[in-house]
Design a protein around this motif. Structure first.
Motif, PDB file in Angstrom:
ATOM      1  N   VAL A 279       0.727  -1.236   0.020  1.00 58.16           N
ATOM      2  CA  VAL A 279      -0.047  -0.083  -0.010  1.00 58.16           C
ATOM      3  C   VAL A 279       0.941   1.109  -0.109  1.00 58.16           C
ATOM      4  CG1 VAL A 279      -1.846   1.151   1.124  1.00 58.16           C
ATOM      5  CG2 VAL A 279      -1.898  -1.123   1.258  1.00 58.16           C
ATOM      6  N   GLN A 280       0.822   2.153  -1.037  1.00 56.71           N
ATOM      7  CA  GLN A 280       1.622   3.338  -1.062  1.00 56.71           C
ATOM      8  C   GLN A 280       0.550   4.544  -1.168  1.00 56.71           C
ATOM      9  OE1 GLN A 280       4.322   3.239  -4.270  1.00 56.71           O
ATOM     10  NE2 GLN A 280       5.994   3.597  -2.958  1.00 56.71           N
ATOM     11  N   ARG A 281       0.483   5.225  -0.097  1.00 53.62           N
ATOM     12  CA  ARG A 281      -0.239   6.378   0.029  1.00 53.62           C
ATOM     13  C   ARG A 281       0.073   7.755  -0.434  1.00 53.62           C
ATOM     14  NH1 ARG A 281      -0.731   3.093   4.608  1.00 53.62           N
ATOM     15  NH2 ARG A 281      -2.585   1.936   4.695  1.00 53.62           N
ATOM     16  N   PRO A 282      -0.535   8.622  -1.004  1.00 54.63           N
ATOM     17  CA  PRO A 282       0.282   9.895  -1.391  1.00 54.63           C
ATOM     18  C   PRO A 282       0.607  10.492  -0.259  1.00 54.63           C
ATOM     19  CG  PRO A 282      -2.418  10.009  -1.758  1.00 54.63           C
ATOM     20  CD  PRO A 282      -1.857   8.549  -1.247  1.00 54.63           C
ATOM     21  N   TRP A 283       1.643  11.500  -0.215  1.00 56.87           N
ATOM     22  CA  TRP A 283       2.204  12.197   0.642  1.00 56.87           C
ATOM     23  C   TRP A 283       1.842  13.733   0.231  1.00 56.87           C
ATOM     24  CZ3 TRP A 283       7.170  15.207   0.803  1.00 56.87           C
ATOM     25  CH2 TRP A 283       7.437  15.798   1.986  1.00 56.87           C
ATOM     26  N   LEU A 284       1.158  14.383   1.549  1.00 58.70           N
ATOM     27  CA  LEU A 284       0.848  15.765   1.261  1.00 58.70           C
ATOM     28  C   LEU A 284       2.066  16.659   1.513  1.00 58.70           C
ATOM     29  CD1 LEU A 284      -1.284  18.050   0.619  1.00 58.70           C
ATOM     30  CD2 LEU A 284      -2.144  17.675   2.787  1.00 58.70           C
ATOM     31  N   GLY A 285       2.621  16.312   2.570  1.00 59.66           N
ATOM     32  CA  GLY A 285       3.651  17.377   3.201  1.00 59.66           C
ATOM     33  C   GLY A 285       2.928  18.651   3.855  1.00 59.66           C
TER      34      GLY A 285
ATOM     35  N   LEU B 114      -6.696  24.445  -5.841  1.00 58.56           N
ATOM     36  CA  LEU B 114      -5.224  23.812  -5.977  1.00 58.56           C
ATOM     37  C   LEU B 114      -5.254  22.496  -6.405  1.00 58.56           C
ATOM     38  CD1 LEU B 114      -3.880  25.406  -2.499  1.00 58.56           C
ATOM     39  CD2 LEU B 114      -3.974  26.377  -5.005  1.00 58.56           C
ATOM     40  N   SER B 115      -4.186  22.127  -7.290  1.00 54.34           N
ATOM     41  CA  SER B 115      -4.100  20.906  -8.156  1.00 54.34           C
ATOM     42  C   SER B 115      -2.831  20.438  -7.275  1.00 54.34           C
ATOM     43  CB  SER B 115      -3.890  21.097  -9.549  1.00 54.34           C
ATOM     44  OG  SER B 115      -3.551  19.722  -9.750  1.00 54.34           O
ATOM     45  N   ILE B 116      -3.141  19.253  -6.635  1.00 56.47           N
ATOM     46  CA  ILE B 116      -1.949  18.739  -5.748  1.00 56.47           C
ATOM     47  C   ILE B 116      -1.537  17.377  -6.588  1.00 56.47           C
ATOM     48  CG2 ILE B 116      -1.470  17.493  -3.693  1.00 56.47           C
ATOM     49  CD1 ILE B 116      -2.328  20.490  -3.352  1.00 56.47           C
TER      50      ILE B 116
ATOM     51  N   ALA C  37       5.629   9.469  -0.199  1.00 59.85           N
ATOM     52  CA  ALA C  37       6.589  10.167   0.776  1.00 59.85           C
ATOM     53  C   ALA C  37       8.127   9.874   0.149  1.00 59.85           C
ATOM     54  CB  ALA C  37       6.280   9.961   2.105  1.00 59.85           C
ATOM     55  N   PRO C  38       8.903  10.773   0.074  1.00 57.82           N
ATOM     56  CA  PRO C  38      10.519  10.345  -0.227  1.00 57.82           C
ATOM     57  C   PRO C  38      11.016   9.619   1.295  1.00 57.82           C
ATOM     58  CG  PRO C  38      10.088  12.606   0.150  1.00 57.82           C
ATOM     59  CD  PRO C  38       8.812  12.062   0.236  1.00 57.82           C
TER      60      PRO C  38
END
Length: 487
Positions: free
Chosen positions: A283-289, A373-375, A380-381
């Motif tokens: 599972v890879q979830r997106p990172w917002l930061g 806003l487009s994200i 996550a790195p």
């Protein structure tokens, strides 16, 4: 004069013709509007409608709902009487010395439910049903049984994916749009409560965005009053079209039985985990930061809002997708891709179920203006090598697994606050020195004996030359505490 009968007839024909013309499609061949799903939700109008049965839906879905049997072997050493330390008693009774008998192996088992979601035998269930299992078997509604392989386990969502070892095709159920559910919709819960066999219960959707349940990291649940009992975990929650809208996962009960408050993980989240199983098994979830907080009544008043809504951005990290998109501190995120967010839990669910490599749009209030806003959605790195190490030397850290912190590690462990440096405890073995000291997964080791700890290598080196006294600086939930222990 009174109108004649022919006059009445002509008058009625004109009225009928006018009605027909009003119903006729507009010029250009446009078709009449189709009824919306909301228009199709009807209350029974007569006795015939009241006698309608859910049996066709059950016949369609039940073959895809399976029983899941998970087992694991546990080795135990049972303590016996201290009298057996005496050589005479050992020789007389034939028992080994040392106060313990020979290790005995015991098999622990758990029972739950699962749902087949594809013809090749892919099954989705709850993580807690198969946690630590050595063997997993599934039993179909036609009484066939198969061994199953664990493809993916994701503790943070309490979901797992299995693959049946057997010849397909298997009966399966399709995912439905859980976002289209409304409070009051009728749903069926299908599972294997108490191991009595497949059971169907019926109820309504009580809430569609229930948070603060405390079952998973992503707290966003469908609440239903359909009876859900132990053993139902991992079973299907289906709508009146036979679509899978949720995975039954928990109940609110003081007695252990159903009290009409059950929770299901939305199908949208289950589909996300199933897709991850198809793409590498991770599972890879997106990172917002960025970090956000809930908007309470006081904050809403300060922002001149008519009611509390959205989430308030409290920090934006350098080099993150949030910064690149232009998100700023004090922005109010009110929707993700048009779906309203009401608190950090619903925001996290909406964002975390997006697929890596795509984009998502935030609807943001800034200075009384609504902007979009487009994200970019990317993982996550791992800015620093995690250099995972198991601490085996005698020390307060004995029994821990530690890693170097990075955004990737912080995301995996569910850490908040934007801390991306230092050494974090990823695991603590039960009964170890670290467990007795009170260390927990997620604790960050900031210092040992006034020496700043920057890497796992530094921490391991210190434990190989233990001092007389240990002074630990441990960060937990953003607060640093000092612990002093004897060496």
């Amino acid at each position: 004069m009174r109108p004649t009968n022919s006059g009445n007839t002509r008058h009625m024909l004109r009225v009928i013709l006018a009605g027909l013309l009003a119903l006729w499609p507009v010029a250009g061949g446009a078709q009449t509007a189709q009824p919306s799903p909301a228009d199709l939700r009807l209350v029974p109008q007569n006795e015939t409608q009241i006698k309608l049965s859910f049996a066709p839906i059950v016949k369609k879905v039940a073959p895809a709902v399976v029983n899941v049997y998970a087992s694991r072997k546990v080795v135990q050493r049972r303590q016996v009487s201290p009298f057996f330390d005496d050589p005479f008693f050992r020789r007389f009774f034939g028992q080994p010395g040392g106060g313990f008998d020979r290790p005995r192996q015991r098999v622990e088992s758990s029972l739950g439910s699962g749902v087949i979601i594809s013809a090749d035998g892919t099954v989705i269930t709850n993580h807690h049903v198969i946690k630590d299992a050595d063997e997993v078997r599934v039993a179909l509604s036609d009484r066939r049984e198969f061994d199953a392989d664990i493809v993916l386990m994701d503790e943070r969502t309490d979901l797992a994916v299995l693959k049946i070892r057997g010849e397909g095709p298997f009966e399966h159920v399709a995912f439905a749009d859980s976002d289209s559910l409304e409070v009051g919709d009728i749903v069926l819960a299908i599972g294997n409560p108490f191991g009595v066999g497949q059971t169907v219960t019926q109820g309504i959707v009580s809430a569609t965005a229930r948070t603060q349940v405390g079952v998973t990291d992503f707290q966003f649940f469908i609440q239903t009053d359909a009876a859900i009992n132990p053993g139902n975990s991992g079973g299907a929650l289906v709508d009146m079209a036979g679509g899978l809208v949720g995975i039954n996962t928990a109940i609110f009960s003081r007695s252990g039985g159903s009290n009409g408050i059950g929770f299901a993980i939305p199908a949208h989240m289950a589909r996300f985990v199933a897709q991850a199983a198809d793409h590498g098994g991770k599972v890879q979830r997106p990172w917002l930061g960025a970090t956000v907080q809930i908007v309470n009544a006081e904050i809403a008043e300060a922002l001149s809002l008519d009611r509390p809504r959205g989430v308030l951005v409290t920090a934006v990290f350098e080099g993150s997708p949030a910064q690149e998109a232009g998100l700023k501190v004090s922005d109010l995120v009110i929707a993700v891709d048009g779906k309203e967010v009401v608190d950090p839990n619903s925001f996290g669910y909406r964002f975390a179920t997006k697929m890596i490599g795509e984009k998502t749009e935030f609807q943001v209030l800034r200075d009384d203006r609504e902007i979009t806003l487009s994200i970019s959605l990317r993982p996550a790195p791992e800015t620093t090598s995690r250099d995972t190490r198991e601490m085996k030397e005698y020390s307060p850290f004995e029994g821990t697994t530690v890693m170097n912190l990075s955004p990737a590690v912080a995301e995996e462990l569910g850490l908040e606050g934007g801390v991306f440096d230092g050494v974090v405890i990823a695991e603590v073995k039960g009964g170890s020195a670290a467990d007795r000291v009170g260390l927990r997964p997620g604790d960050i080791v900031r210092g040992v004996n006034r020496q700043k700890i920057e890497t796992t290598r530094m921490l391991e080196a210190i434990t190989k030359a233990p001092p007389r006294v240990w002074q630990l600086d441990i960060e937990r939930d953003g607060k640093v505490s000092q612990i002093t222990l004897r060496g």
